[in-house]
Design a protein around this motif. Structure first.
Motif, PDB file in Angstrom:
ATOM      1  N   ALA A  56     -29.854  -7.244  -1.810  1.00  7.75           N
ATOM      2  CA  ALA A  56     -28.984  -7.584  -0.583  1.00  7.75           C
ATOM      3  C   ALA A  56     -27.990  -8.394  -1.099  1.00  7.75           C
ATOM      4  CB  ALA A  56     -29.989  -8.235   0.253  1.00  7.75           C
ATOM      5  N   ILE A  61     -25.557  -7.005   1.896  1.00 10.38           N
ATOM      6  CA  ILE A  61     -26.488  -6.407   3.057  1.00 10.38           C
ATOM      7  C   ILE A  61     -27.385  -7.284   3.122  1.00 10.38           C
ATOM      8  CG2 ILE A  61     -28.078  -4.662   3.739  1.00 10.38           C
ATOM      9  CD1 ILE A  61     -26.600  -2.885   1.132  1.00 10.38           C
ATOM     10  N   ARG A  64     -33.035  -8.335   5.690  1.00 15.61           N
ATOM     11  CA  ARG A  64     -33.865  -7.822   6.277  1.00 15.61           C
ATOM     12  C   ARG A  64     -33.595  -6.522   6.595  1.00 15.61           C
ATOM     13  NH1 ARG A  64     -38.760  -9.067   8.741  1.00 15.61           N
ATOM     14  NH2 ARG A  64     -38.958  -7.673  10.761  1.00 15.61           N
ATOM     15  N   THR A  65     -32.071  -6.054   6.574  1.00 18.93           N
ATOM     16  CA  THR A  65     -31.706  -4.875   6.689  1.00 18.93           C
ATOM     17  C   THR A  65     -32.256  -3.679   5.604  1.00 18.93           C
ATOM     18  OG1 THR A  65     -29.808  -5.625   7.993  1.00 18.93           O
ATOM     19  CG2 THR A  65     -29.733  -3.323   6.832  1.00 18.93           C
ATOM     20  N   ASP A  68     -35.938  -3.347   6.445  1.00 21.87           N
ATOM     21  CA  ASP A  68     -36.103  -2.179   7.197  1.00 21.87           C
ATOM     22  C   ASP A  68     -35.778  -0.878   6.816  1.00 21.87           C
ATOM     23  OD1 ASP A  68     -36.802  -4.395   9.190  1.00 21.87           O
ATOM     24  OD2 ASP A  68     -34.774  -4.412  10.188  1.00 21.87           O
ATOM     25  N   TRP A  69     -34.902  -0.918   6.359  1.00 24.10           N
ATOM     26  CA  TRP A  69     -34.706   0.700   5.441  1.00 24.10           C
ATOM     27  C   TRP A  69     -35.706   1.153   4.616  1.00 24.10           C
ATOM     28  CZ3 TRP A  69     -29.170  -0.608   3.508  1.00 24.10           C
ATOM     29  CH2 TRP A  69     -28.190  -0.660   4.559  1.00 24.10           C
ATOM     30  N   ARG A  74     -35.789   1.312  10.119  1.00 24.37           N
ATOM     31  CA  ARG A  74     -34.609   1.633  10.579  1.00 24.37           C
ATOM     32  C   ARG A  74     -33.987   2.527   9.426  1.00 24.37           C
ATOM     33  NH1 ARG A  74     -32.300  -0.841  15.232  1.00 24.37           N
ATOM     34  NH2 ARG A  74     -33.432  -2.768  15.330  1.00 24.37           N
ATOM     35  N   PRO A  76     -30.424   3.912   7.643  1.00 25.98           N
ATOM     36  CA  PRO A  76     -29.054   3.570   7.404  1.00 25.98           C
ATOM     37  C   PRO A  76     -28.080   4.313   8.266  1.00 25.98           C
ATOM     38  CG  PRO A  76     -30.120   3.785   5.521  1.00 25.98           C
ATOM     39  CD  PRO A  76     -30.961   4.178   6.359  1.00 25.98           C
ATOM     40  N   ASP A  77     -26.982   3.796   9.185  1.00 20.49           N
ATOM     41  CA  ASP A  77     -25.849   4.653   9.886  1.00 20.49           C
ATOM     42  C   ASP A  77     -25.160   5.176   8.804  1.00 20.49           C
ATOM     43  OD1 ASP A  77     -24.175   2.750   8.951  1.00 20.49           O
ATOM     44  OD2 ASP A  77     -24.068   1.783  10.981  1.00 20.49           O
ATOM     45  N   ALA A  80     -23.308   2.862   6.216  1.00 23.05           N
ATOM     46  CA  ALA A  80     -24.203   2.559   5.234  1.00 23.05           C
ATOM     47  C   ALA A  80     -24.649   3.420   4.182  1.00 23.05           C
ATOM     48  CB  ALA A  80     -25.263   1.791   6.112  1.00 23.05           C
TER      49      ALA A  80
END
Length: 100
Positions: A56, A61, A64-65, A68-69, A74, A76-77, A80
């Motif tokens: 991260a 990044i 937490r993201t 989550d991935w 979540r 990634p869009d 991302a």
């Protein structure tokens, strides 16, 4: 008693549900199928031998993201996903570019 005629919306919903059922049974459908490929962030991070925190920090990044991935909370869009592809292909160049 008169039988009520189904509205267009009701017919569309019923048709969609029947199509979904056919799809789940492996039968041909008239609908479209969208396959979403989720990047393997955990695998990428393991290949680079980095902890979640290090990955991260190195690539800017939020930790937490990344969590989550990896844990499937979540996805990634599109941006991302592209960024992760670039990291996978040339992580040293990305890290160097972010140092400047």
């Amino acid at each position: 008693m008169k039988k009520r005629r189904k509205s267009r919306l009701e017919r569309d919903i019923l048709e969609s549900m029947e199509s979904a059922l056919r799809y789940m049974q492996g039968l041909p459908t008239s609908g479209r199928t969208h396959v979403i490929e989720v990047p393997d962030v955990h695998g990428l991070r393991q290949t680079l031998k980095l902890s979640q925190a290090s990955f991260a920090k190195r690539f800017g990044i939020p930790k937490r993201t990344v969590q989550d991935w990896e844990q499937g909370r979540r996805v990634p869009d599109q941006a991302a996903q592209s960024y992760l592809k670039v990291i996978a292909r040339n992580p040293k160049a990305v890290a160097k570019a972010l140092e400047a």
